[in-house]
Write a protein that holds these residues in place. Structure first.
Motif, PDB file in Angstrom:
ATOM      1  N   PRO A  29      -4.377 -10.390  -1.351  1.00 58.80           N
ATOM      2  CA  PRO A  29      -5.345 -10.694  -2.408  1.00 58.80           C
ATOM      3  C   PRO A  29      -6.468 -11.627  -1.968  1.00 58.80           C
ATOM      4  O   PRO A  29      -7.411 -11.857  -2.727  1.00 58.80           O
ATOM      5  CB  PRO A  29      -4.492 -11.340  -3.496  1.00 58.80           C
ATOM      6  CG  PRO A  29      -3.352 -11.954  -2.765  1.00 58.80           C
ATOM      7  CD  PRO A  29      -3.086 -11.050  -1.584  1.00 58.80           C
ATOM      8  N   VAL A  64     -11.010 -13.321  -5.251  1.00 57.37           N
ATOM      9  CA  VAL A  64      -9.619 -12.905  -5.351  1.00 57.37           C
ATOM     10  C   VAL A  64      -9.647 -11.406  -5.629  1.00 57.37           C
ATOM     11  O   VAL A  64     -10.386 -10.938  -6.499  1.00 57.37           O
ATOM     12  CB  VAL A  64      -8.864 -13.672  -6.455  1.00 57.37           C
ATOM     13  CG1 VAL A  64      -7.434 -13.177  -6.573  1.00 57.37           C
ATOM     14  CG2 VAL A  64      -8.900 -15.172  -6.171  1.00 57.37           C
ATOM     15  N   THR A  94       1.581  -7.793 -10.764  1.00 55.91           N
ATOM     16  CA  THR A  94       1.178  -8.917  -9.925  1.00 55.91           C
ATOM     17  C   THR A  94       0.407  -9.905 -10.779  1.00 55.91           C
ATOM     18  O   THR A  94      -0.298  -9.517 -11.711  1.00 55.91           O
ATOM     19  CB  THR A  94       0.319  -8.473  -8.719  1.00 55.91           C
ATOM     20  OG1 THR A  94      -0.791  -7.696  -9.190  1.00 55.91           O
ATOM     21  CG2 THR A  94       1.129  -7.667  -7.721  1.00 55.91           C
ATOM     22  N   THR A  95       0.571 -11.199 -10.442  1.00 52.54           N
ATOM     23  CA  THR A  95      -0.101 -12.260 -11.177  1.00 52.54           C
ATOM     24  C   THR A  95      -0.779 -13.189 -10.192  1.00 52.54           C
ATOM     25  O   THR A  95      -0.229 -13.486  -9.124  1.00 52.54           O
ATOM     26  CB  THR A  95       0.913 -13.032 -12.041  1.00 52.54           C
ATOM     27  OG1 THR A  95       1.516 -12.108 -12.946  1.00 52.54           O
ATOM     28  CG2 THR A  95       0.250 -14.131 -12.829  1.00 52.54           C
ATOM     29  N   TYR A  96      -1.976 -13.651 -10.560  1.00 51.50           N
ATOM     30  CA  TYR A  96      -2.821 -14.461  -9.700  1.00 51.50           C
ATOM     31  C   TYR A  96      -3.295 -15.675 -10.491  1.00 51.50           C
ATOM     32  O   TYR A  96      -3.868 -15.514 -11.571  1.00 51.50           O
ATOM     33  CB  TYR A  96      -4.057 -13.655  -9.259  1.00 51.50           C
ATOM     34  CG  TYR A  96      -3.748 -12.251  -8.815  1.00 51.50           C
ATOM     35  CD1 TYR A  96      -3.732 -11.922  -7.463  1.00 51.50           C
ATOM     36  CD2 TYR A  96      -3.469 -11.236  -9.736  1.00 51.50           C
ATOM     37  CE1 TYR A  96      -3.456 -10.626  -7.048  1.00 51.50           C
ATOM     38  CE2 TYR A  96      -3.180  -9.951  -9.326  1.00 51.50           C
ATOM     39  CZ  TYR A  96      -3.172  -9.649  -7.985  1.00 51.50           C
ATOM     40  OH  TYR A  96      -2.884  -8.361  -7.568  1.00 51.50           O
ATOM     41  N   GLU A  97      -3.079 -16.897  -9.945  1.00 50.59           N
ATOM     42  CA  GLU A  97      -3.584 -18.089 -10.623  1.00 50.59           C
ATOM     43  C   GLU A  97      -3.748 -19.240  -9.652  1.00 50.59           C
ATOM     44  O   GLU A  97      -3.021 -19.291  -8.664  1.00 50.59           O
ATOM     45  CB  GLU A  97      -2.675 -18.467 -11.806  1.00 50.59           C
ATOM     46  CG  GLU A  97      -1.281 -18.860 -11.406  1.00 50.59           C
ATOM     47  CD  GLU A  97      -0.995 -20.359 -11.511  1.00 50.59           C
ATOM     48  OE1 GLU A  97      -1.899 -21.210 -11.388  1.00 50.59           O
ATOM     49  OE2 GLU A  97       0.157 -20.676 -11.685  1.00 50.59           O
ATOM     50  N   VAL A  99      -7.277 -18.360 -11.289  1.00 48.71           N
ATOM     51  CA  VAL A  99      -8.362 -17.424 -10.998  1.00 48.71           C
ATOM     52  C   VAL A  99      -9.267 -17.296 -12.219  1.00 48.71           C
ATOM     53  O   VAL A  99      -8.800 -16.939 -13.306  1.00 48.71           O
ATOM     54  CB  VAL A  99      -7.802 -16.030 -10.618  1.00 48.71           C
ATOM     55  CG1 VAL A  99      -8.931 -15.033 -10.440  1.00 48.71           C
ATOM     56  CG2 VAL A  99      -6.964 -16.124  -9.356  1.00 48.71           C
ATOM     57  N   LEU A 118     -11.311 -17.801  -7.016  1.00 48.79           N
ATOM     58  CA  LEU A 118     -10.311 -18.856  -6.902  1.00 48.79           C
ATOM     59  C   LEU A 118     -10.917 -20.191  -7.315  1.00 48.79           C
ATOM     60  O   LEU A 118     -12.018 -20.542  -6.895  1.00 48.79           O
ATOM     61  CB  LEU A 118      -9.798 -18.920  -5.462  1.00 48.79           C
ATOM     62  CG  LEU A 118      -8.645 -19.872  -5.171  1.00 48.79           C
ATOM     63  CD1 LEU A 118      -7.411 -19.529  -6.003  1.00 48.79           C
ATOM     64  CD2 LEU A 118      -8.293 -19.840  -3.689  1.00 48.79           C
ATOM     65  N   LEU A 130      -3.967 -20.034  -3.934  1.00 46.19           N
ATOM     66  CA  LEU A 130      -3.710 -18.983  -4.909  1.00 46.19           C
ATOM     67  C   LEU A 130      -2.205 -18.817  -5.044  1.00 46.19           C
ATOM     68  O   LEU A 130      -1.503 -18.598  -4.061  1.00 46.19           O
ATOM     69  CB  LEU A 130      -4.315 -17.653  -4.426  1.00 46.19           C
ATOM     70  CG  LEU A 130      -3.997 -16.428  -5.292  1.00 46.19           C
ATOM     71  CD1 LEU A 130      -4.721 -16.521  -6.636  1.00 46.19           C
ATOM     72  CD2 LEU A 130      -4.379 -15.149  -4.563  1.00 46.19           C
ATOM     73  N   TRP A 132       0.454 -16.372  -6.057  1.00 44.59           N
ATOM     74  CA  TRP A 132       0.525 -14.917  -6.206  1.00 44.59           C
ATOM     75  C   TRP A 132       1.976 -14.548  -6.456  1.00 44.59           C
ATOM     76  O   TRP A 132       2.857 -14.887  -5.662  1.00 44.59           O
ATOM     77  CB  TRP A 132      -0.001 -14.258  -4.936  1.00 44.59           C
ATOM     78  CG  TRP A 132      -0.015 -12.770  -4.927  1.00 44.59           C
ATOM     79  CD1 TRP A 132      -0.275 -11.933  -5.958  1.00 44.59           C
ATOM     80  CD2 TRP A 132       0.231 -11.933  -3.789  1.00 44.59           C
ATOM     81  NE1 TRP A 132      -0.216 -10.635  -5.549  1.00 44.59           N
ATOM     82  CE2 TRP A 132       0.093 -10.604  -4.214  1.00 44.59           C
ATOM     83  CE3 TRP A 132       0.551 -12.192  -2.463  1.00 44.59           C
ATOM     84  CZ2 TRP A 132       0.269  -9.522  -3.362  1.00 44.59           C
ATOM     85  CZ3 TRP A 132       0.719 -11.114  -1.614  1.00 44.59           C
ATOM     86  CH2 TRP A 132       0.575  -9.802  -2.057  1.00 44.59           C
TER      87      TRP A 132
END
Length: 160
Positions: A29, A64, A94-97, A99, A118, A130, A132
């Motif tokens: 990512p 991202v 999937t989780t992204y933070e 972001v 990001l 990040l 993930w």
């Protein structure tokens, strides 16, 4: 002639490497490939503490990217942190933070598409990173690095 042979070999290695890296349909990512700062450490029981994802080193403002094709399930704020989640075929999410989203819930994305930027705010990192994560269904957290691991390239001797 030797120079041409080296060029052909390099091109072949790049093609093979790309095919293996994308065989799962998932990619990193962040680009370039980030440093893994904190590994996946699932809890012994669902309610116990653990690390249900990985932390990847990054920089404020870095794009991202969607790790795989899917549909944005959530783009907003959870507990004061900006989060993007994507549902992928096969029941994976999937989780992204943290972001700052550049997509909206319901949007279709493809692997490598920019989903946001990001920002700072992940307390577990000394710098910017990040977090993930990936899960199957509602409760089964998985190691996201399993999505991007590729079989190493093995060279065989040339014949003739």
């Amino acid at each position: 002639m030797r120079f041409v042979s080296v060029l052909v070999l390099c091109a072949a290695l790049l093609i093979v490497g790309q095919a293996q890296a994308s065989a799962s349909g998932f990619a990193w990512p962040l680009r370039p490939r980030p440093l893994v700062l904190t590994s996946f450490d699932p809890p012994a029981r669902d309610w116990l503490p653990g690390h249900r994802g990985v932390d990847l080193g990054g920089a404020v403002g870095q794009p991202v990217l969607a790790a795989g094709d899917g549909i944005v399930a959530f783009a907003g704020v959870v507990a004061g942190k900006p989060v993007v989640s994507i549902d992928h075929p096969g029941g994976l999410r999937t989780t992204y933070e943290p972001v700052e989203a550049q997509v909206h819930t319901g949007a279709r994305v493809v692997v490598g598409a920019r989903i946001g930027t990001l920002v700072t705010g992940h307390a577990d990192c000394a710098g910017t990173c990040l977090h993930w994560g990936v899960r199957r269904g509602r409760d089964e957290y998985l190691d996201p690095l399993a999505l991007v691991r590729a079989t190493p390239v093995r060279l065989k001797p040339l014949r003739g």
